[in-house]
Scaffold this motif. Sequence first.
Motif, PDB file in Angstrom:
ATOM      1  N   SER A  25      48.744 -29.581  18.676  1.00 40.14           N
ATOM      2  CA  SER A  25      49.258 -28.227  18.893  1.00 40.14           C
ATOM      3  C   SER A  25      49.107 -27.378  17.634  1.00 40.14           C
ATOM      4  O   SER A  25      48.741 -26.188  17.707  1.00 40.14           O
ATOM      5  N   LEU A  29      46.881 -23.860  17.321  1.00 45.32           N
ATOM      6  CA  LEU A  29      47.348 -22.553  16.858  1.00 45.32           C
ATOM      7  C   LEU A  29      46.591 -22.098  15.615  1.00 45.32           C
ATOM      8  O   LEU A  29      46.253 -20.915  15.477  1.00 45.32           O
ATOM      9  N   GLY A  32      43.347 -20.892  16.682  1.00 44.60           N
ATOM     10  CA  GLY A  32      43.515 -19.610  17.369  1.00 44.60           C
ATOM     11  C   GLY A  32      43.619 -18.460  16.387  1.00 44.60           C
ATOM     12  O   GLY A  32      43.074 -17.362  16.623  1.00 44.60           O
ATOM     13  N   SER A 124      43.611 -10.716  22.652  1.00 45.52           N
ATOM     14  CA  SER A 124      43.587 -11.524  21.430  1.00 45.52           C
ATOM     15  C   SER A 124      43.467 -10.654  20.189  1.00 45.52           C
ATOM     16  O   SER A 124      44.175 -10.849  19.196  1.00 45.52           O
ATOM     17  N   TRP A 129      46.478 -13.470  18.480  1.00 46.33           N
ATOM     18  CA  TRP A 129      46.323 -14.352  17.318  1.00 46.33           C
ATOM     19  C   TRP A 129      47.409 -14.080  16.272  1.00 46.33           C
ATOM     20  O   TRP A 129      47.781 -14.992  15.507  1.00 46.33           O
ATOM     21  N   ASP A 132      50.274 -16.198  17.271  1.00 45.04           N
ATOM     22  CA  ASP A 132      50.055 -17.568  16.792  1.00 45.04           C
ATOM     23  C   ASP A 132      50.458 -17.690  15.320  1.00 45.04           C
ATOM     24  O   ASP A 132      51.153 -18.645  14.920  1.00 45.04           O
ATOM     25  N   TRP A 182      54.837 -23.219  22.032  1.00 46.21           N
ATOM     26  CA  TRP A 182      53.973 -22.046  22.072  1.00 46.21           C
ATOM     27  C   TRP A 182      52.511 -22.432  22.334  1.00 46.21           C
ATOM     28  O   TRP A 182      51.789 -21.708  23.037  1.00 46.21           O
ATOM     29  N   ALA A 183      52.075 -23.569  21.795  1.00 43.94           N
ATOM     30  CA  ALA A 183      50.701 -24.014  22.063  1.00 43.94           C
ATOM     31  C   ALA A 183      50.510 -24.284  23.554  1.00 43.94           C
ATOM     32  O   ALA A 183      49.478 -23.922  24.134  1.00 43.94           O
ATOM     33  N   ARG A 186      50.478 -20.905  25.306  1.00 44.35           N
ATOM     34  CA  ARG A 186      49.210 -20.220  24.978  1.00 44.35           C
ATOM     35  C   ARG A 186      48.059 -20.802  25.791  1.00 44.35           C
ATOM     36  O   ARG A 186      47.209 -20.061  26.328  1.00 44.35           O
TER      37      ARG A 186
END
Length: 412
Positions: A25, A29, A32, A124, A129, A132, A182-183, A186
């Motif tokens: 994960s 991120l 990302g 994005s 991003w 992230d 969050w990963a 996402r």
Amino acid sequence: MTRTAWQALTGNPVRFLASSWPWRSLAYLLSGVLVGAATTATLIALLVGGIAFAPAVVGLVLLFAILLSGLVVGRFERWRMLLVDLDRAPDPHRAPDRPGLRGWLATRLRERQTWQELGYVAVSVLGLWLLDLGVLVVSFLLPGLCVASLFLDPSLPWYGAVFEVAATPVLVVVAAYPVTVWAGARAALTRAILSPRDSELGARLGEVSRSRARLVDAYEVERRRIERDLHDGAQQRLVALTVQLGLARLDLPADSPAARQVGDAHEQAKLALAELRELIRGVHPQVLTDRGLPAAAAEVASRSSVPVDVDIALDGRLPASVEAAAYFVVTESLTNVARHSGADRAWVRGRVVGDRLLLEIRDDGVGGADPAAGSGLAGLADRAAAANGTLAVSSPAGGPTVVRVELSCLVE
């Protein structure tokens, strides 16, 4: 087996923390952030460079840049998703309709998936991003401050240093949870935009349908080969044997034991020849290959014990697989009429409407036909479905029974 980061979160905490999912994960991120920053910088550079050096063509340059960025980022994101979701996201783009760059561009510009990927790039660039990066900063801010104070704060007392040394790994362990949450979120968002489950299911169903069509075609080719081998091989030998036995029978005295044995053999050979001809018709009738469905259906009707009126009007020959499926439906339906209906008469009607062949087999029998009762209707429905068609049966008690079949004349 755990397939996604979210599934790992719901399991045993010790097992989760000892697994590779927190690290996967974190890598998801971090990558990302790098992809989003690189995409943003590239688009800004193209925009600034286009305005500065080629204002006249800046619109065209940006159009191609944005289009290519969506395709490139979408492909990379589907591959990167394997870090937190082990189920590979298939490429939803279809093959170009025509070869060459123009065909490729025309296909991509008409696809909804292309514009969804452009929307993903826009989201994005505008901040995904950055989210992230924000999750990473918030998650590792406290452990980072603890480590930094150990090296940068000379006035830190020894008990404060011990506390921060003990607290750092605890804070890192705690940080594994928001990072993984969050990963997972996402990745779910990315899959929903770049490779939705319904398109994946549709692609699989389409492949199943194409595989089934290929199997049906291979089956029909094999049936024709068997019919040809039987017609040109075994049947011709039986005909020659029947002729030879007939000639031998004429040369023997009529009342001799040898004449009786040769006569019996002659009759058995003729019966075997008749049975072989029926078998050949069942495998794949030659009349279907030579003259098409109307003539083949008329021949089946002529052999039926129930009088049958055939009215099949076609403008031309149908695809071989469609003719074979229609012939099978007519043959099996008339067999069911003769065996189960108690009908005095039957009718077969066929027309092509649009790109579909419509067949209707009707009888004036007692009705009550049930596909679940083993009357052969289930097999007819399966055969129609294999030819990309449908079958409907109306058979109330007391009759009449009507079998309607629609077969697609479009062969992939």
